[in-house]
Design an enzyme around this catalytic site. Structure first.
Site, PDB file in Angstrom:
ATOM      1  N   GLY A  13      40.735  24.649  79.187  1.00  0.00           N
ATOM      2  CA  GLY A  13      41.252  23.489  79.926  1.00  0.00           C
ATOM      3  C   GLY A  13      42.443  22.859  79.215  1.00  0.00           C
ATOM      4  O   GLY A  13      42.661  21.651  79.285  1.00  0.00           O
ATOM      5  N   GLY A  16      45.229  20.289  80.631  1.00  0.00           N
ATOM      6  CA  GLY A  16      44.869  18.961  81.107  1.00  0.00           C
ATOM      7  C   GLY A  16      45.429  17.844  80.237  1.00  0.00           C
ATOM      8  O   GLY A  16      46.204  18.077  79.311  1.00  0.00           O
ATOM      9  N   GLN A  17      44.987  16.618  80.547  1.00  0.00           N
ATOM     10  CA  GLN A  17      45.532  15.432  79.864  1.00  0.00           C
ATOM     11  C   GLN A  17      45.273  15.485  78.355  1.00  0.00           C
ATOM     12  O   GLN A  17      46.166  15.229  77.559  1.00  0.00           O
ATOM     13  CB  GLN A  17      44.906  14.154  80.456  1.00  0.00           C
ATOM     14  CG  GLN A  17      45.662  12.905  80.064  1.00  0.00           C
ATOM     15  CD  GLN A  17      44.831  11.627  80.208  1.00  0.00           C
ATOM     16  OE1 GLN A  17      43.653  11.655  80.540  1.00  0.00           O
ATOM     17  NE2 GLN A  17      45.466  10.498  79.953  1.00  0.00           N
ATOM     18  N   ASP A  39      43.563  28.197  80.142  1.00  0.00           N
ATOM     19  CA  ASP A  39      43.258  27.363  81.309  1.00  0.00           C
ATOM     20  C   ASP A  39      43.085  28.283  82.516  1.00  0.00           C
ATOM     21  O   ASP A  39      43.585  29.415  82.517  1.00  0.00           O
ATOM     22  CB  ASP A  39      44.395  26.358  81.571  1.00  0.00           C
ATOM     23  CG  ASP A  39      43.919  25.123  82.337  1.00  0.00           C
ATOM     24  OD1 ASP A  39      43.823  24.043  81.733  1.00  0.00           O
ATOM     25  OD2 ASP A  39      43.622  25.250  83.551  1.00  0.00           O
ATOM     26  N   ASP A  54      39.092  31.450  82.901  1.00  0.00           N
ATOM     27  CA  ASP A  54      38.173  30.604  83.671  1.00  0.00           C
ATOM     28  C   ASP A  54      36.874  30.509  82.859  1.00  0.00           C
ATOM     29  O   ASP A  54      36.302  31.557  82.509  1.00  0.00           O
ATOM     30  CB  ASP A  54      37.935  31.286  85.032  1.00  0.00           C
ATOM     31  CG  ASP A  54      37.062  30.451  85.955  1.00  0.00           C
ATOM     32  OD1 ASP A  54      36.289  29.606  85.463  1.00  0.00           O
ATOM     33  OD2 ASP A  54      37.151  30.659  87.181  1.00  0.00           O
ATOM     34  N   TYR A 142      29.558  13.554  88.207  1.00  0.00           N
ATOM     35  CA  TYR A 142      30.260  13.774  86.929  1.00  0.00           C
ATOM     36  C   TYR A 142      29.429  13.223  85.768  1.00  0.00           C
ATOM     37  O   TYR A 142      29.223  13.897  84.748  1.00  0.00           O
ATOM     38  CB  TYR A 142      31.621  13.080  87.021  1.00  0.00           C
ATOM     39  CG  TYR A 142      32.438  13.049  85.754  1.00  0.00           C
ATOM     40  CD1 TYR A 142      32.983  14.208  85.202  1.00  0.00           C
ATOM     41  CD2 TYR A 142      32.717  11.837  85.116  1.00  0.00           C
ATOM     42  CE1 TYR A 142      33.761  14.162  84.052  1.00  0.00           C
ATOM     43  CE2 TYR A 142      33.501  11.774  83.982  1.00  0.00           C
ATOM     44  CZ  TYR A 142      34.016  12.940  83.445  1.00  0.00           C
ATOM     45  OH  TYR A 142      34.797  12.879  82.309  1.00  0.00           O
ATOM     46  N   LYS A 146      27.715  15.144  82.501  1.00  0.00           N
ATOM     47  CA  LYS A 146      28.007  14.788  81.107  1.00  0.00           C
ATOM     48  C   LYS A 146      26.718  14.483  80.350  1.00  0.00           C
ATOM     49  O   LYS A 146      26.554  14.856  79.195  1.00  0.00           O
ATOM     50  CB  LYS A 146      28.974  13.594  81.064  1.00  0.00           C
ATOM     51  CG  LYS A 146      30.379  13.945  81.531  1.00  0.00           C
ATOM     52  CD  LYS A 146      31.009  14.920  80.570  1.00  0.00           C
ATOM     53  CE  LYS A 146      32.253  15.577  81.099  1.00  0.00           C
ATOM     54  NZ  LYS A 146      32.819  16.580  80.200  1.00  0.00           N
TER      55      LYS A 146
HETATM   56  P1  NAD Z   1      41.947  17.231  82.986  1.00  0.00           P
HETATM   57  O1  NAD Z   1      41.397  17.201  84.364  1.00  0.00           O
HETATM   58  O2  NAD Z   1      43.262  16.608  82.728  1.00  0.00           O
HETATM   59  O3  NAD Z   1      42.005  18.747  82.471  1.00  0.00           O
HETATM   60  C1  NAD Z   1      40.971  19.645  82.694  1.00  0.00           C
HETATM   61  C2  NAD Z   1      41.554  21.039  82.647  1.00  0.00           C
HETATM   62  O4  NAD Z   1      40.493  21.952  82.916  1.00  0.00           O
HETATM   63  C3  NAD Z   1      42.645  21.281  83.707  1.00  0.00           C
HETATM   64  O5  NAD Z   1      43.811  21.773  83.092  1.00  0.00           O
HETATM   65  C4  NAD Z   1      42.017  22.320  84.634  1.00  0.00           C
HETATM   66  O6  NAD Z   1      42.953  23.254  85.145  1.00  0.00           O
HETATM   67  C5  NAD Z   1      41.019  22.995  83.705  1.00  0.00           C
HETATM   68  N1  NAD Z   1      39.921  23.658  84.402  1.00  0.00           N
HETATM   69  C6  NAD Z   1      39.238  23.244  85.492  1.00  0.00           C
HETATM   70  N2  NAD Z   1      38.330  24.163  85.843  1.00  0.00           N
HETATM   71  C7  NAD Z   1      38.412  25.162  84.939  1.00  0.00           C
HETATM   72  C8  NAD Z   1      37.741  26.402  84.754  1.00  0.00           C
HETATM   73  N3  NAD Z   1      36.784  26.811  85.614  1.00  0.00           N
HETATM   74  N4  NAD Z   1      38.084  27.167  83.696  1.00  0.00           N
HETATM   75  C9  NAD Z   1      39.062  26.786  82.833  1.00  0.00           C
HETATM   76  N5  NAD Z   1      39.757  25.638  82.975  1.00  0.00           N
HETATM   77  C10 NAD Z   1      39.427  24.840  84.007  1.00  0.00           C
HETATM   78  O7  NAD Z   1      40.825  16.617  82.022  1.00  0.00           O
HETATM   79  P2  NAD Z   1      41.028  15.898  80.616  1.00  0.00           P
HETATM   80  O8  NAD Z   1      41.296  14.480  80.884  1.00  0.00           O
HETATM   81  O9  NAD Z   1      41.945  16.665  79.758  1.00  0.00           O
HETATM   82  O10 NAD Z   1      39.521  15.984  80.087  1.00  0.00           O
HETATM   83  C11 NAD Z   1      39.090  16.960  79.174  1.00  0.00           C
HETATM   84  C12 NAD Z   1      37.638  16.669  78.833  1.00  0.00           C
HETATM   85  O11 NAD Z   1      37.515  15.317  78.350  1.00  0.00           O
HETATM   86  C13 NAD Z   1      36.684  16.747  80.032  1.00  0.00           C
HETATM   87  O12 NAD Z   1      35.436  17.232  79.597  1.00  0.00           O
HETATM   88  C14 NAD Z   1      36.534  15.298  80.469  1.00  0.00           C
HETATM   89  O13 NAD Z   1      35.310  15.085  81.121  1.00  0.00           O
HETATM   90  C15 NAD Z   1      36.583  14.606  79.129  1.00  0.00           C
HETATM   91  N6  NAD Z   1      36.976  13.190  79.248  1.00  0.00           N
HETATM   92  C16 NAD Z   1      38.249  12.854  79.566  1.00  0.00           C
HETATM   93  C17 NAD Z   1      38.596  11.512  79.662  1.00  0.00           C
HETATM   94  C18 NAD Z   1      39.989  11.075  80.009  1.00  0.00           C
HETATM   95  O14 NAD Z   1      40.208   9.864  80.208  1.00  0.00           O
HETATM   96  N7  NAD Z   1      40.962  11.964  80.068  1.00  0.00           N
HETATM   97  C19 NAD Z   1      37.633  10.524  79.429  1.00  0.00           C
HETATM   98  C20 NAD Z   1      36.321  10.904  79.154  1.00  0.00           C
HETATM   99  C21 NAD Z   1      36.013  12.259  79.024  1.00  0.00           C
HETATM  100  C1  AKB Z   2      37.396   9.618  84.512  1.00  0.00           C
HETATM  101  O1  AKB Z   2      37.867   8.535  84.909  1.00  0.00           O
HETATM  102  O2  AKB Z   2      36.767  10.411  85.212  1.00  0.00           O
HETATM  103  C2  AKB Z   2      37.578   9.952  83.039  1.00  0.00           C
HETATM  104  C3  AKB Z   2      36.383   9.530  82.255  1.00  0.00           C
HETATM  105  C4  AKB Z   2      36.269   8.137  81.784  1.00  0.00           C
HETATM  106  O3  AKB Z   2      35.508  10.316  82.011  1.00  0.00           O
HETATM  107  N1  AKB Z   2      38.778   9.343  82.578  1.00  0.00           N
END
Ligand code: NAD
Ligand code: AKB
Length: 312
Positions: A13, A16-17, A39, A54, A142, A146
């Site tokens: 992944g 992603g962010q 990714d 994947d 979601y 988690k």
């Molecule tokens: P994001 O949605 O920006 O990135 C997720 C990435 O996963 C994407 O690039 C997507 O293409 C990829 N993806 C989706 N399905 C996939 C698959 N089957 N195989 C491989 N890749 C796949 O998410 P993020 O914000 O970077 O979050 C990363 C982790 O951190 C997640 O577990 C999320 O729950 C957790 N998280 C994020 C935040 C936040 O604010 N960003 C907050 C709490 C928890």
């Molecule tokens: C979302 O809003 O889904 C994420 C998180 C807090 O897990 N940024």
């Protein structure tokens, strides 16, 4: 003791962010070629090495680990909260099925694992301040994935010795990669829209108050946890609360307006309001502080300055 050059890291992944920032930092620490970004999306502008992977593809995952002699996996592949409510089956498949594949492969190849949890593990009964040991009663798909993910990681540690660790990240704030599919996205979107268009419509009410953290702090927390000696970690190893800051949408808007008086902001709540209302407003992170020395650096004011500069 593993030397930096011995680290062979796979990030799932990675587009992603979080992945965009984490891959850069890991490559600074361990070398470009030691960190394989991957990714389900194409490579985009992520520098090589990159694999199209994947997390639901068990064979592909095993091949990637074996061919690149991976020692540590940062599993960031996931479906976030708002997207997860729209497609709960996909959310469960990726967040739990993908994690199980990562843990099974790690068990076989002896990899360490970091896989994030979220404040979404908590439900409305956790408000206003969620403690580490507050019962987990999420009301979103979601949040359920988690919560179950934390349990699965703990089980793999206790039963099979897989060194799996995780953090309950709050909403993460960064100007490098825009968040998508989440509920806390408004706290980033507002900066991007105000700098580009001078106005923004929040999709939550003005009194919506949620825990947030700058990405820089989140990456620091991640690396601190991964570097912590195993004996210092307790049963919370797969889901530590970490606190950054907390503010309401109106407090955020005020802080922006103090710097850009012409900024226009409105509030038109949509379906994401219900998700926001189910999460705690703040967190107690005593265990992370005590067990692995966590301390955040940004507050609301320093975050607003940094985000406005980042999007300028
Ligand atoms: P994001 O949605 O920006 O990135 C997720 C990435 O996963 C994407 O690039 C997507 O293409 C990829 N993806 C989706 N399905 C996939 C698959 N089957 N195989 C491989 N890749 C796949 O998410 P993020 O914000 O970077 O979050 C990363 C982790 O951190 C997640 O577990 C999320 O729950 C957790 N998280 C994020 C935040 C936040 O604010 N960003 C907050 C709490 C928890
Ligand atoms: C979302 O809003 O889904 C994420 C998180 C807090 O897990 N940024």
């Amino acid at each position: 003791m593993v030397e930096p050059s011995d680290h062979r890291i796979l990030v799932t992944g990675a587009r992603g962010q979080i992945g965009s920032d984490l891959v850069t930092r890991l490559r600074e620490l361990y070398g470009q070629d030691s960190v394989i970004a991957s990714d389900v999306q194409g490579q985009g502008d992520v520098p090589s090495p990159f694999l199209h992977l994947d997390v639901l593809d068990q064979l592909g995952l095993h091949q990637a680990i074996s061919e690149h002699s991976i020692t540590t996996i940062y599993n960031l592949a996931a479906i976030l909260s708002a997207h997860g409510e729209k497609d709960p089956d996909l959310c469960e498949r990726v967040n739990l099925g993908g994690l199980q594949n990562v843990l099974d492969a790690s068990r076989e190849y002896g990899c360490r694992v970091f896989s994030p949890s979220s404040i979404a593990v908590f439900g409305p009964d956790s408000r206003p301040v969620a403690k580490q040991e507050t019962p987990l009663n999420p009301t979103t798909k979601y949040g359920f994935t988690k919560k179950e993910g934390e349990k699965m990681m703990l089980k793999y540690w206790e039963d099979y010795g897989v060194d799996a660790r995780g953090i309950r990240y709050p909403g993460l704030l960064s100007w490098k990669t825009l968040p998508t599919g989440g509920t806390t996205d408004f706290a980033v979107e507002v900066f991007s829209k105000i700098q580009a268009e001078g106005e923004y419509t929040f999709f939550v009410r003005e009194d919506t108050k949620l825990p947030m953290m700058m990405m820089e702090d989140a990456i620091r927390a991640t690396l601190l946890l991964m570097e912590a000696p195993g004996h210092s970690l307790s049963r919370w190893r797969s889901g530590y609360n970490v606190r950054g800051m907390t503010f309401s949408a109106a407090e955020l808007a005020d802080a922006i307006k103090r710097r850009i008086p012409s900024a226009e902001m409105r509030y038109v709540p949509d379906s994401r309001q219900k998700i926001a209302d189910s999460w705690p407003q703040d967190l107690d992170d005593s265990f992370a502080r005590l067990e692995w020395g966590w301390k955040s650096t940004y507050d609301l004011e320093s975050m607003v300055v940094a985000m406005l500069e980042g999007f300028a």
